[in-house]
Write a protein that holds these residues in place. Structure first.
Motif, PDB file in Angstrom:
ATOM      1  N   LEU A 131      -2.467   6.204 -17.582  1.00 32.68           N
ATOM      2  CA  LEU A 131      -2.057   6.140 -19.036  1.00 32.68           C
ATOM      3  C   LEU A 131      -2.567   7.383 -19.766  1.00 32.68           C
ATOM      4  N   ARG A 132      -3.490   8.041 -19.317  1.00 33.73           N
ATOM      5  CA  ARG A 132      -3.806   9.336 -20.099  1.00 33.73           C
ATOM      6  C   ARG A 132      -2.483  10.281 -19.894  1.00 33.73           C
ATOM      7  N   ASP A 133      -2.227  10.498 -18.580  1.00 34.24           N
ATOM      8  CA  ASP A 133      -1.110  11.610 -18.201  1.00 34.24           C
ATOM      9  C   ASP A 133      -0.271  11.045 -17.198  1.00 34.24           C
ATOM     10  N   ARG A 156       0.595  -1.258   0.093  1.00 31.84           N
ATOM     11  CA  ARG A 156       0.099   0.046  -0.053  1.00 31.84           C
ATOM     12  C   ARG A 156       0.843   1.302  -0.058  1.00 31.84           C
ATOM     13  N   SER A 157       2.029   1.184   0.714  1.00 32.07           N
ATOM     14  CA  SER A 157       2.960   2.431   0.735  1.00 32.07           C
ATOM     15  C   SER A 157       3.494   2.619  -0.759  1.00 32.07           C
ATOM     16  N   ALA A 158       4.048   1.340  -1.120  1.00 33.34           N
ATOM     17  CA  ALA A 158       4.564   1.557  -2.475  1.00 33.34           C
ATOM     18  C   ALA A 158       3.285   2.046  -3.495  1.00 33.34           C
ATOM     19  N   ALA A 159       2.320   1.726  -3.357  1.00 37.08           N
ATOM     20  CA  ALA A 159       1.387   2.406  -4.297  1.00 37.08           C
ATOM     21  C   ALA A 159       1.145   3.697  -4.240  1.00 37.08           C
ATOM     22  N   ASP A 160       1.527   4.330  -2.823  1.00 33.17           N
ATOM     23  CA  ASP A 160       1.149   5.740  -2.678  1.00 33.17           C
ATOM     24  C   ASP A 160       2.378   6.342  -3.405  1.00 33.17           C
ATOM     25  N   VAL A 161       3.529   5.676  -3.583  1.00 35.60           N
ATOM     26  CA  VAL A 161       4.470   6.668  -4.366  1.00 35.60           C
ATOM     27  C   VAL A 161       4.454   6.266  -5.627  1.00 35.60           C
ATOM     28  N   PHE A 162       3.816   5.171  -6.113  1.00 33.20           N
ATOM     29  CA  PHE A 162       3.978   4.898  -7.479  1.00 33.20           C
ATOM     30  C   PHE A 162       2.798   3.874  -7.922  1.00 33.20           C
ATOM     31  N   ASP A 163       1.803   4.360  -8.559  1.00 29.97           N
ATOM     32  CA  ASP A 163       0.719   3.429  -8.764  1.00 29.97           C
ATOM     33  C   ASP A 163       0.325   3.299 -10.349  1.00 29.97           C
ATOM     34  N   PRO A 164       0.908   2.552 -11.037  1.00 22.67           N
ATOM     35  CA  PRO A 164       0.823   2.373 -12.421  1.00 22.67           C
ATOM     36  C   PRO A 164      -0.736   2.046 -12.842  1.00 22.67           C
ATOM     37  N   PHE A 165      -1.387   1.572 -12.098  1.00 20.91           N
ATOM     38  CA  PHE A 165      -2.934   1.080 -12.105  1.00 20.91           C
ATOM     39  C   PHE A 165      -4.093   2.492 -11.794  1.00 20.91           C
ATOM     40  N   ALA A 166      -3.420   3.332 -11.566  1.00 17.85           N
ATOM     41  CA  ALA A 166      -4.234   4.739 -11.119  1.00 17.85           C
ATOM     42  C   ALA A 166      -5.025   4.723 -12.330  1.00 17.85           C
ATOM     43  N   GLN A 167      -6.372   5.520 -12.132  1.00 23.63           N
ATOM     44  CA  GLN A 167      -7.210   5.617 -13.144  1.00 23.63           C
ATOM     45  C   GLN A 167      -6.735   6.399 -14.328  1.00 23.63           C
ATOM     46  N   ASP A 168      -6.098   7.552 -13.878  1.00 19.58           N
ATOM     47  CA  ASP A 168      -5.595   8.587 -15.108  1.00 19.58           C
ATOM     48  C   ASP A 168      -4.162   8.340 -15.445  1.00 19.58           C
TER      49      ASP A 168
END
Length: 403
Positions: free
Chosen positions: A23-25, A9-21
């Motif tokens: 691929l767009r930006d 969870r902490s790593a995803a807070d730093v970088f989450d390539p699955f975040a909704q936006d």
């Protein structure tokens, strides 16, 4: 519901390539990652993420990193595992001394002179493709997606009757370079690989008997230090040229047009000084890199700036992030075609620097010239649509208005 541990969870807070936006930006996400640490181990992705320009350039030049056999098994982000890739002896996967030998021999045939010899043909093809915008306003479908395949087919002696199928098959190969790949995409890639292997197997046999002025004939004759490529090496790496060169060139052309149309001041500067086209293309691939990341494997334990890297660990070189590093490129989110802060890493660094970079730049340069000559008032008709790949960033749709 699956449990998510605190570390992930902490790593995803730093970088989450699955975040909704994402691929767009992805660039705000990259800024957050780099600000946290330009060298960050992400347990969920099981890899070191290298997002700083200097750090990535240093590590890509390091003898402590390589491709290795494991690079045929990129981690699948969505599943946390891996998928077997089509087994082809691509130079992309090779380490020295094999890579050195292949690269040296390829350089004897894939020369700047050969690229320049295609300039007139490329101009004619671009003019012909641009005429089709009168009937179809999708610049990607009509121009940017067509041009690279026509040029590489010409270079390799592929019959014109097969150009369209080669384009479709080439697109099916691209997911092999991406960590996000479905079973259906893998199946399509395997079918495309088989098609290309058969096609180029036949062409190699023909050119061995009747050499021409194409690249395959030159590769059959090329040698360095008394060594030549095997036919299997020629066939496999010609397939790689299609897979790597098609979408990256399409992306370079599309992103350059979008960047200029979204930055009218820079477009006006280019129209006043056409010689700035080279700078415009260089800035485009920095500002919105066609290849967003490259993979490497740590081949032996080493320490870099206090960070310990262990043999067997994976490296994700975040090209898109490094090319927006403010320590290297002041005000990095601005598109400035006269930048002089040094080269981006858009085409790689070190021994794996892209062999086709000059060809991609030539195609983009000619396309820019012909677009603004033929349609000086071209504009965006709608918001461009980004593709859905993580490693390869390009527009899937780019509608334009010509006047």
């Amino acid at each position: 519901m699956a449990q998510v541990n605190q570390e992930d969870r902490s790593a995803a807070d730093v970088f989450d390539p699955f975040a909704q936006d994402f691929l767009r930006d992805p660039y705000p996400h990259y800024h957050k990652l780099r600000a946290h640490s330009p060298t960050f181990f992400h347990p969920q992705l099981n890899a070191w993420l290298i997002s700083g320009y200097r750090e990535l350039d240093d590590l890509l030049r390091s003898n402590n990193l390589g491709r290795g056999d494991e690079m045929r098994f990129f981690g699948n982000f969505a599943e946390g595992g891996g998928v077997d890739r089509v087994s082809v002896d691509w130079i992309f996967y090779k380490d020295p001394p094999d890579h050195t030998r292949l690269r040296r021999i390829f350089a004897q045939a894939f020369t700047p002179r050969r690229v320049e010899s295609l300039r007139t043909y490329t101009r004619d093809v671009v003019d012909s493709l641009l005429d089709n915008l009168e009937h179809d306003n999708d610049f990607i479908r009509v121009v940017a997606d067509q041009l690279p395949v026509k040029i590489i087919c010409r270079m390799l002696g592929v019959p014109e009757t097969l150009h369209e199928e080669a384009k479709v098959r080439s697109s099916a190969l691209v997911p092999l370079l991406d960590p996000l790949i479905s079973d259906a995409q893998l199946e399509a890639a395997e079918a495309a690989s088989s098609w290309f292997l058969e096609l180029f197997g036949q062409i190699v046999e023909q050119k061995a008997l009747q050499p021409g002025h194409d690249l395959i004939s030159a590769l059959l004759e090329a040698e360095a230090d008394g060594e030549r490529l095997t036919r299997a090496e020629i066939i496999g790496n010609v397939v790689f040229l299609f897979a790597a060169g098609h979408e990256t060139t399409t992306s370079t052309i599309g992103s350059t047009l979008v960047a200029l149309l979204r930055n009218p001041g820079q477009l006006q500067l280019l129209l006043q000084e056409p010689g700035l086209a080279v700078g415009a293309i260089a800035e485009s691939v920095r500002w919105d890199s066609p290849v967003q990341y490259v993979g490497r494997l740590v081949t032996k334990d080493f320490t870099y700036e206090g960070v310990e890297f262990l043999a067997g660990q994976r490296i994700m070189g975040m090209i898109g992030a490094a090319n927006r590093d403010p320590r290297q490129f002041p005000d990095p989110d601005r598109y400035v075609i006269t930048r002089d802060e040094g080269k981006s890493i858009a085409f790689g660094s070190g021994i794996h620097f892209c062999m086709g970079a000059a060809l991609a730049r030539m195609e983009a340069e000619i396309t820019l010239d012909r677009v603004f000559t033929q349609y000086p008032r071209i504009s965006l008709l709608s918001e461009p649509v980004q593709g859905d790949r993580f490693a390869m960033r390009s527009y899937s749709t780019l509608e334009v208005e010509i006047r």
